[in-house]
Design a protein around this motif. Structure first.
Motif, PDB file in Angstrom:
ATOM      1  N   GLN A 192       6.319 -16.111  -4.439  1.00 21.12           N
ATOM      2  CA  GLN A 192       5.062 -15.389  -4.664  1.00 21.12           C
ATOM      3  C   GLN A 192       4.707 -14.441  -3.513  1.00 21.12           C
ATOM      4  O   GLN A 192       3.700 -13.728  -3.582  1.00 21.12           O
ATOM      5  N   LEU A 193       5.506 -14.441  -2.452  1.00 18.64           N
ATOM      6  CA  LEU A 193       5.142 -13.678  -1.257  1.00 18.64           C
ATOM      7  C   LEU A 193       5.030 -12.187  -1.524  1.00 18.64           C
ATOM      8  O   LEU A 193       4.238 -11.492  -0.869  1.00 18.64           O
ATOM      9  N   THR A 194       5.808 -11.649  -2.451  1.00 15.07           N
ATOM     10  CA  THR A 194       5.772 -10.207  -2.712  1.00 15.07           C
ATOM     11  C   THR A 194       4.806  -9.854  -3.829  1.00 15.07           C
ATOM     12  O   THR A 194       4.772  -8.685  -4.266  1.00 15.07           O
ATOM     13  N   GLY A 195       4.065 -10.823  -4.280  1.00 13.74           N
ATOM     14  CA  GLY A 195       3.069 -10.532  -5.311  1.00 13.74           C
ATOM     15  C   GLY A 195       3.667 -10.008  -6.598  1.00 13.74           C
ATOM     16  O   GLY A 195       3.079  -9.142  -7.253  1.00 13.74           O
ATOM     17  N   GLY A 196       4.826 -10.473  -6.963  1.00 11.39           N
ATOM     18  CA  GLY A 196       5.451 -10.060  -8.214  1.00 11.39           C
ATOM     19  C   GLY A 196       6.531  -9.016  -8.044  1.00 11.39           C
ATOM     20  O   GLY A 196       7.276  -8.726  -8.997  1.00 11.39           O
ATOM     21  N   GLN A 197       6.658  -8.429  -6.863  1.00  7.23           N
ATOM     22  CA  GLN A 197       7.651  -7.363  -6.680  1.00  7.23           C
ATOM     23  C   GLN A 197       9.089  -7.887  -6.719  1.00  7.23           C
ATOM     24  O   GLN A 197      10.022  -7.098  -6.906  1.00  7.23           O
ATOM     25  N   VAL A 212       6.538   2.624  -8.985  1.00  6.62           N
ATOM     26  CA  VAL A 212       6.378   3.053  -7.590  1.00  6.62           C
ATOM     27  C   VAL A 212       4.898   3.181  -7.248  1.00  6.62           C
ATOM     28  O   VAL A 212       4.443   2.727  -6.185  1.00  6.62           O
ATOM     29  N   ASN A 213       4.127   3.813  -8.119  1.00 11.54           N
ATOM     30  CA  ASN A 213       2.693   3.971  -7.870  1.00 11.54           C
ATOM     31  C   ASN A 213       1.995   2.609  -7.800  1.00 11.54           C
ATOM     32  O   ASN A 213       1.124   2.382  -6.950  1.00 11.54           O
ATOM     33  N   ALA A 214       2.376   1.712  -8.699  1.00 15.57           N
ATOM     34  CA  ALA A 214       1.766   0.384  -8.711  1.00 15.57           C
ATOM     35  C   ALA A 214       2.105  -0.374  -7.426  1.00 15.57           C
ATOM     36  O   ALA A 214       1.241  -1.054  -6.847  1.00 15.57           O
ATOM     37  N   ALA A 215       3.357  -0.273  -6.981  1.00 19.37           N
ATOM     38  CA  ALA A 215       3.761  -0.973  -5.763  1.00 19.37           C
ATOM     39  C   ALA A 215       3.029  -0.415  -4.554  1.00 19.37           C
ATOM     40  O   ALA A 215       2.602  -1.164  -3.661  1.00 19.37           O
ATOM     41  N   GLU A 216       2.858   0.910  -4.501  1.00 20.00           N
ATOM     42  CA  GLU A 216       2.139   1.515  -3.373  1.00 20.00           C
ATOM     43  C   GLU A 216       0.678   1.092  -3.378  1.00 20.00           C
ATOM     44  O   GLU A 216       0.102   0.806  -2.313  1.00 20.00           O
ATOM     45  N   ARG A 217       0.071   1.034  -4.544  1.00 19.16           N
ATOM     46  CA  ARG A 217      -1.319   0.570  -4.626  1.00 19.16           C
ATOM     47  C   ARG A 217      -1.445  -0.881  -4.193  1.00 19.16           C
ATOM     48  O   ARG A 217      -2.383  -1.253  -3.478  1.00 19.16           O
ATOM     49  N   ALA A 218      -0.493  -1.701  -4.606  1.00 21.98           N
ATOM     50  CA  ALA A 218      -0.541  -3.119  -4.240  1.00 21.98           C
ATOM     51  C   ALA A 218      -0.457  -3.286  -2.720  1.00 21.98           C
ATOM     52  O   ALA A 218      -1.180  -4.106  -2.139  1.00 21.98           O
ATOM     53  N   ARG A 219       0.422  -2.500  -2.073  1.00 22.76           N
ATOM     54  CA  ARG A 219       0.525  -2.596  -0.617  1.00 22.76           C
ATOM     55  C   ARG A 219      -0.727  -2.066   0.056  1.00 22.76           C
ATOM     56  O   ARG A 219      -1.219  -2.660   1.038  1.00 22.76           O
ATOM     57  N   ALA A 220      -1.236  -0.970  -0.437  1.00 26.34           N
ATOM     58  CA  ALA A 220      -2.425  -0.371   0.168  1.00 26.34           C
ATOM     59  C   ALA A 220      -3.647  -1.266   0.018  1.00 26.34           C
ATOM     60  O   ALA A 220      -4.479  -1.368   0.942  1.00 26.34           O
ATOM     61  N   GLU A 221      -3.774  -1.905  -1.114  1.00 27.80           N
ATOM     62  CA  GLU A 221      -4.949  -2.748  -1.383  1.00 27.80           C
ATOM     63  C   GLU A 221      -4.689  -4.205  -1.023  1.00 27.80           C
ATOM     64  O   GLU A 221      -5.550  -5.067  -1.264  1.00 27.80           O
ATOM     65  N   THR A 222      -3.480  -4.466  -0.460  1.00 30.16           N
ATOM     66  CA  THR A 222      -3.074  -5.832  -0.089  1.00 30.16           C
ATOM     67  C   THR A 222      -3.386  -6.823  -1.206  1.00 30.16           C
ATOM     68  O   THR A 222      -4.044  -7.847  -1.003  1.00 30.16           O
ATOM     69  N   THR A 223      -2.915  -6.493  -2.358  1.00 32.76           N
ATOM     70  CA  THR A 223      -3.098  -7.373  -3.507  1.00 32.76           C
ATOM     71  C   THR A 223      -1.760  -7.555  -4.215  1.00 32.76           C
ATOM     72  O   THR A 223      -0.763  -6.932  -3.858  1.00 32.76           O
ATOM     73  N   ILE A 236      -2.326  -5.173 -10.110  1.00 34.31           N
ATOM     74  CA  ILE A 236      -2.314  -3.723 -10.348  1.00 34.31           C
ATOM     75  C   ILE A 236      -1.737  -3.423 -11.726  1.00 34.31           C
ATOM     76  O   ILE A 236      -2.239  -2.570 -12.458  1.00 34.31           O
ATOM     77  N   LEU A 237      -0.667  -4.163 -12.073  1.00 35.35           N
ATOM     78  CA  LEU A 237      -0.027  -3.922 -13.364  1.00 35.35           C
ATOM     79  C   LEU A 237      -0.951  -4.245 -14.528  1.00 35.35           C
ATOM     80  O   LEU A 237      -0.815  -3.663 -15.623  1.00 35.35           O
ATOM     81  N   ALA A 238      -1.885  -5.138 -14.336  1.00 29.83           N
ATOM     82  CA  ALA A 238      -2.845  -5.441 -15.403  1.00 29.83           C
ATOM     83  C   ALA A 238      -3.641  -4.194 -15.764  1.00 29.83           C
ATOM     84  O   ALA A 238      -3.926  -3.937 -16.951  1.00 29.83           O
ATOM     85  N   ASP A 239      -4.004  -3.403 -14.744  1.00 30.59           N
ATOM     86  CA  ASP A 239      -4.699  -2.148 -15.012  1.00 30.59           C
ATOM     87  C   ASP A 239      -3.756  -1.132 -15.639  1.00 30.59           C
ATOM     88  O   ASP A 239      -4.151  -0.368 -16.537  1.00 30.59           O
ATOM     89  N   VAL A 240      -2.503  -1.123 -15.183  1.00 24.75           N
ATOM     90  CA  VAL A 240      -1.530  -0.152 -15.698  1.00 24.75           C
ATOM     91  C   VAL A 240      -1.303  -0.362 -17.185  1.00 24.75           C
ATOM     92  O   VAL A 240      -1.202   0.603 -17.958  1.00 24.75           O
TER      93      VAL A 240
END
Length: 458
Positions: free
Chosen positions: A373-378, A402-413, A418-422
């Protein structure tokens, strides 16, 4: 109290915990080599008696006298310095231990290299027996781990980073596969270990010269004697005397070096997976320091990896001796003795420690789940890319991920958040079960069937 001769205790294993106390240490020790040389001498006399080249009593007498406990190893070692090898001083002492009428048949016709090479093959055969037993124990322990954790998901790692999920069962099955590869190589080498007999230049001429008073119907005694000698020793009969044809040593070196590396694989994995930050496995009885009770060092794995790192260098020396000049080389042959023994002992110790390591290995599936779970799904990005590409096309799927992964890192989530919104924003992704897609345990591919297939190997 300081010993009279400190050098006499130089092989006590003080700086060699990887092999100290192992069966291989004793099987390849000084006394074992001395006994093997004596066994070679006794077998030579018996073989000559078998072929009518010596009295039967000579074979019995030399065999009875050829007991290492009757000789001082250190004394023989010091006496070997002037001549460069231990055979002649040992042969003189062996001859002195039998009746005068038997002495002419001790070491008759052989070269020093015949005895040392044959002894090395005997020592190798005797050392490989416990090594193969320990490899069998290690393979059995790895098989138990593979069965127990066939479907235990864990993070697969590439270049030190989490890559995609795998199972601990598949990892253990891979360990077993390499151990069995090592076993097969050592079994093949052990079966081919040859006796050595050729005399001064590998022609067996001396044995014909000594047989001039024996009626052999005109048949040169050399080749039949070679066969009888190999049979007496339980070694393979060589096609040719191999004084300067060092294939047997090179083959043995290769198999031993491979075995050390094969055992180093599970040990290296244990070192990595038992780090405090990972904690997915632990040795049953790790070492530590009283002042730091929270530390449990993977000692067995450390010693195995140390052996795996040393073995290639030792094998390289043995391979270097293939370039041997003339019919008997100066230096190349001598250079083999210590590296060969050390390689046998290293591998013997590593096999013993690997059996203990895998037999008592503690596995922590809960830590494996947490690390997934450390990568939050990545860690399942590969699966998401394939599913998204089928619905959106490859280029758009890559953009979305790529956009989702960048958002996840930026928002530390988590990426899954993020994919739920996508999924709400991308009509082409409607209806996808995000929980299933981002569950690492549901993306282990053929790990289970591959584990089963590996375990079918006997």
């Amino acid at each position: 109290m300081q010993p009279t001769d400190p050098a006499a205790e130089s092989d006590a294993g003080l700086l060699a915990p990887g092999r100290a106390g192992s069966p291989a240490e004793a099987a390849a020790g000084d006394r074992a080599f001395l006994q093997a040389m004596l066994d070679a001498e006794a077998a030579l006399t018996r073989a000559q008696a078998d072929r009518g080249l010596a009295p039967a009593e000579a074979g019995r007498a030399v065999t009875e006298a050829a007991d290492a406990d009757r000789f001082d190893v250190r004394e023989v070692a010091l006496a070997a310095v002037p001549g460069g090898d231990p055979v002649l001083p040992l042969a003189r002492r062996l001859a002195a231990a039998v009746a005068p009428e038997v002495r002419p048949y001790v070491h008759r016709g052989a070269s020093s290299q015949d005895i040392v090479d044959t002894a090395a093959m005997l020592v190798a055969a005797r050392t490989l027996a416990p090594v193969l037993d320990d490899l069998a124990r290690a393979a059995e322990a790895a098989a138990r781990l593979a069965v127990a954790h066939r479907d235990t998901p864990m993070a697969g790692r590439a270049l030190t980073q989490q890559a995609a999920p795998t199972t601990f069962g598949l990892k253990a099955a891979g360990w077993r596969s390499m151990i069995l590869d090592a076993r097969d190589r050592l079994l093949a080498v052990r079966a081919s270990l040859p006796a050595q007999l050729g005399g001064a230049t590998g022609t067996l001429a001396a044995f014909g010269a000594y047989a001039t008073t024996v009626d052999l119907d005109g048949i040169d005694p050399g080749l039949p004697l070679l066969q009888a000698y190999a049979n007496e020793l339980g070694l393979a009969e060589p096609l040719l005397p191999w004084h300067a044809l060092r294939t047997p040593i090179a083959d043995l070196a290769g198999a031993l070096a491979f075995t050390a590396g094969a055992l180093g694989k599970p040990a290296a994995d244990v070192l990595s997976l038992s780090r405090t930050e990972i904690g997915e496995v632990a040795e049953e009885h790790g070492g530590g320091r009283p002042a730091m009770a929270h530390r449990s060092h993977p000692v067995r794995a450390t010693l195995i990896v140390a052996a795996a790192r040393r073995a290639p260098g030792l094998a390289a020396t043995l391979y270097g001796s293939l370039a041997a000049e003339d019919e008997r080389a100066a230096g190349a042959w001598h250079a083999e003795w210590e590296p060969l023994r050390e390689l046998l002992r290293l591998v013997g110790g590593a096999a013993r420690h690997t059996a203990g390591l895998l037999d008592g290995l503690r596995v922590a599936p809960y830590a494996m789940r947490e690390n997934l779970q450390l990568t939050g799904g990545q860690i399942v990005a590969e699966r998401l890319a394939a599913v998204f590409a089928e619905r959106l096309g490859r280029r758009r799927a890559e953009e979305v991920l790529v956009n989702a992964a960048e958002r996840a890192r930026a928002e530390t989530t988590d990426l899954s958040d993020i994919l739920a919104d996508v999924l709400d924003e991308e009509p082409g992704l409607a209806g996808l079960d995000l929980r299933d897609l981002t569950d690492p345990a549901r993306y282990t591919g053929c790990a289970g069937p591959l584990t089963d297939r590996a375990l079918d190997r006997g």
